[in-house]
Design an enzyme around this catalytic site. Structure first.
Site, PDB file in Angstrom:
ATOM      1  N   GLY A 143       0.794  -1.163  -0.015  1.00 25.31           N
ATOM      2  CA  GLY A 143       0.084  -0.210  -0.023  1.00 25.31           C
ATOM      3  C   GLY A 143       0.842   1.255   0.083  1.00 25.31           C
ATOM      4  O   GLY A 143       0.718   2.169  -0.649  1.00 25.31           O
ATOM      5  N   GLU A 171       5.157   4.926   6.160  1.00 21.61           N
ATOM      6  CA  GLU A 171       5.894   3.915   7.188  1.00 21.61           C
ATOM      7  C   GLU A 171       5.167   2.600   6.780  1.00 21.61           C
ATOM      8  O   GLU A 171       3.906   2.363   7.053  1.00 21.61           O
ATOM      9  CB  GLU A 171       5.508   4.484   8.544  1.00 21.61           C
ATOM     10  N   CYS A 186       4.053  -2.284  14.201  1.00 24.46           N
ATOM     11  CA  CYS A 186       5.242  -2.127  13.445  1.00 24.46           C
ATOM     12  C   CYS A 186       6.689  -2.615  13.916  1.00 24.46           C
ATOM     13  O   CYS A 186       7.540  -2.807  13.171  1.00 24.46           O
ATOM     14  CB  CYS A 186       5.115  -0.909  12.726  1.00 24.46           C
TER      15      CYS A 186
END
Lengths: 483, 483
Positions: B208, B228, B265
């Site tokens: 994405g 990110e 993450c």
């Protein structure tokens, strides 16, 4: 005269650059400064051969080239001092909080890796082989590969030899600086696309800079490509100021338009005024001045040809009229100064007129009123500079124009000319696209080092193993922000 | 439940955002702070409905969501304070030198323009609608359009309503914040490609984030796209440390791997050790811990399915063996914790094993010696974090591994876990590609404001017409560098 680097030579250069990076990035700021000073010293002692070579290759006069070499030396020293002083590391220290359990976190900057520099043709010293891009990359801790500009290949080679001599004599990693020749697009493409390259700096045309940028973004791992490209540097002549000083402004601008045969990225290519006596008088004096300004040889045949082509294209546009053409006899490859005029309406409706004509050319745009000037200002693309010539009263009355001018440029000048870029930390030489491909960074002044580094945070690291700039005792004595 | 924004609605939103920009960028830092505090206050008073809605939409537990809301409030206030304090303007002042004729030049920062924010699914408050990207864009002076995350569309809408209420009550430009729904790619594409948009912030998957980045660079005017994306956050277990504390490190890591169903993450997805007793003991305890860790519902069905697919793909690779699988019974859409092992050699030779498996999964890589560990470290792609577990002796002995780890990450942690990102100015949450699309900027901490501004230099401007931060008297009392 020089052969293009082969694909194998490029591969080899990048491999050696990466190897040099592993050593060079560990060197102290003092050591980097030492290398940069050594390069500056060699340039300072480089004598007249290099100047004569540059004169032959670029058609630039001796005094200009000597001045430019001095600027290159000043840049190297100024950026070397900034490197050692370490503001650019932007150190932030957040000490552990034993109540909240927050860890000790300290942030500094590390170099990106091997950088490719494409110098400009119009500054064979200051924005080429040993220029601002090379100097700031070396300060950042990055090795450099310069793709020598084909329009001054011998000068580039001579400067490269001086740099490599400094590298050797200072005992620096052997391939921290390398120089390749290349006239074909392919050399540039292969360098930018090479996975070992981590950033690119370029000064030149929009077409060239955008192509390098696109290649950089199309890689598997996209990299920053800092292209400084075209700019028309719009100037807004506000009415009260023009009424008061039309003749002296016209003389000032005739000089700025034709200086260095108009071959500056900050050359004032668009001059906007409001129809009336002031503008009429301005045009009258400008015309006289331009008529008597002698054509001069441009940098090379290609640039002279492009100047004639783009100038002719601008003059063919509807409503564009010649105001003044130099009366002095011209020779081949010389750029003949020319100023044209057009109405605000015709300018607003014709995007082609916003394109740069690189050379001693400027277009005076006669707006019918403030609203039309504001509309023209609102249509501008990104620019390196914008200049307002105005009294206090003008500035208040034309505040909308001033705000718009600030919005599209990187440097907003009052009552001056855009040509002449002071090398200092407060300078911003950059601007929104298409002036550059990254409006957030400057290519002049020590802040240009920031293009080639990225932050890294150390969490919970013992003091004696931290980089010096992060140690409690602050042994480098640099400016830090602590919370 | 919500309809996708139509092309007309997107056009309209960008037009209104640009209009709001013209007003909002003029507001003082104090006014921007006031807006951000007002949003924080509304979030603080938002009660339990919004928490329950988020629980339903994301399957995250109440305590976690309450904690995350508190973090969002803290971020808004911390960034608002930083906005007012003005360090991020990075003001440099170069006074005129009447001897050399150098002009007065003063540099500050101006906002880029309308920003589009794509929030993350795993932080419905802190990295979504009112999260760090929105907060720092507003601090920078940029209006924001949030594309609500389809996986928590109702929560996003509720937060958006709170923000718009704050905008109204504080008398801010009406469209300084807007919220659009969109489940299709097309909404994102149109927003990023719209000429009125000047920057994009995204938190989510590599696919994405890279797509948005590519769209941003393919525009006529390329714009910064801060994506990110994935990270495997390699952890290096050095031998002496492991010998001494294998059990406690294993317990610490079992927790870090499975916390929040591994949906961070900074989840430690790769753990590298050197074959021997220490590593054997570590694996033994890790196995026990993982076996007894209960599966939990993941954010949504799509993520649960992707977890199973990617986990299965990793397990199919040559030489990969399951070390531990949770023994606790699982239900549909739950992420079952799993740790696998592989040899250093097999890992080095199989790039697929370097890919992120988003969820409670980790791969323990058994290197045969230091050289193999260094080789594995040298092969890593860009990461948000890297962690070293080591004694002083380990750090000296494995200095090559430590240096390599620093080279590929944005935050280097010693003797801790990568999960948990302190919100402070010294934090760097970012890293070389593919961790992010721009390693030079952070998305956590007040320095994240720098993503949405560009420098501008004022030359020769009278004091009273300069922006406040550049005036001689320094009426804002901000930190400035003068030369």
């Amino acid at each position: 005269m020089f052969k293009d680097a082969t694909p194998e030579e490029i591969d080899q250069a990048v491999m050696l650059s990466d190897k040099a990076f592993r050593e060079y990035r560990r060197l102290s700021l003092k050591d980097r400064k030492r290398l940069m000073y050594a390069i500056a010293a060699r340039l300072e002692n480089s004598g007249s051969d290099i100047i004569h070579c540059a004169m032959e290759e670029t058609n630039l006069p001796e005094a200009r080239l000597k001045g430019e070499r001095a600027r290159t030396i000043l840049q190297l020293r100024q950026y070397a001092d900034a490197c050692e002083q370490g503001d650019w590391l932007e150190v932030r220290i957040h000490r552990a909080n034993h109540t909240t359990g927050a860890p000790d976190i300290r942030k500094t900057k590390v170099p990106l890796g091997p950088v490719v520099v494409f110098g400009s043709s119009n500054f064979p010293f200051a924005y080429s082989t040993a220029g601002g891009d090379t100097a700031t990359a070396l300060a950042a801790g990055c090795p450099v590969i310069v793709k020598g500009h084909p329009a001054h290949a011998r000068t580039s080679r001579m400067v490269a030899d001086l740099i490599m001599e400094a590298v050797r004599e200072e005992g620096m990693p052997e391939h921290v600086f390398q120089h390749l020749h290349g006239t074909s697009f392919e050399v540039g493409r292969q360098l930018v696309m090479h996975p070992g390259i981590k950033a690119v700096a370029f000064t030149g045309s929009l077409a060239g800079g955008k192509q390098l940028f696109d290649w950089g973004q199309q890689r598997k791992e996209p990299i920053p490509v800092f292209s400084e490209m075209g700019s028309t540097n719009p100037v807004f002549l506000l009415p009260e100021k023009l009424q008061e000083e039309s003749a002296s402004i016209a003389r000032q601008y005739a000089q700025s338009i034709t200086q260095g045969v108009g071959q500056f990225c900050t050359n004032p290519g668009l001059i906007l005024g409001i129809a009336g006596t002031g503008l009429r008088n301005f045009k009258e004096t400008l015309k006289e001045e331009i008529k008597k300004t002698a054509p001069q040889k441009m940098l090379h045949a290609g640039i002279a040809k492009a100047y004639d082509t783009h100038k002719a294209a601008a003059l063919q546009q509807q409503g564009v009229n010649v105001l003044a053409n130099s009366d002095v006899a011209s020779h081949i490859e010389e750029g003949v100064p020319l100023v044209a005029t057009v109405s605000g309406e015709a300018f607003i409706n014709n995007p082609l007129l916003r394109q740069e004509v690189f050379g001693p050319f400027s277009l005076v745009i006669e707006c019918k009123d403030m609203a039309e000037m504001a509309q023209a200002a609102g249509n501008m693309e990104g620019q390196l500079t914008s200049t307002i010539m105005g009294t206090e009263k003008d500035l208040l009355e034309f505040s909308e124009v001033v705000e718009m001018a600030a919005n599209f440029c990187g440097r907003l000048i009052l009552n001056g000319v855009p040509t002449g870029v002071t090398v200092c930390r407060a300078m911003h030489h950059g601007g929104p696209y298409p002036a550059t491909t990254d409006s957030r960074f400057t290519s002049v002044g020590a802040d240009a080092i920031l293009r080639f580094v990225r932050p890294i945070a150390f969490q919970n690291w013992p003091d004696h193993l931290l980089p010096d700039e992060l140690k409690d005792a602050n042994p480098l004595g640099i400016r830090r922000i602590e919370e």
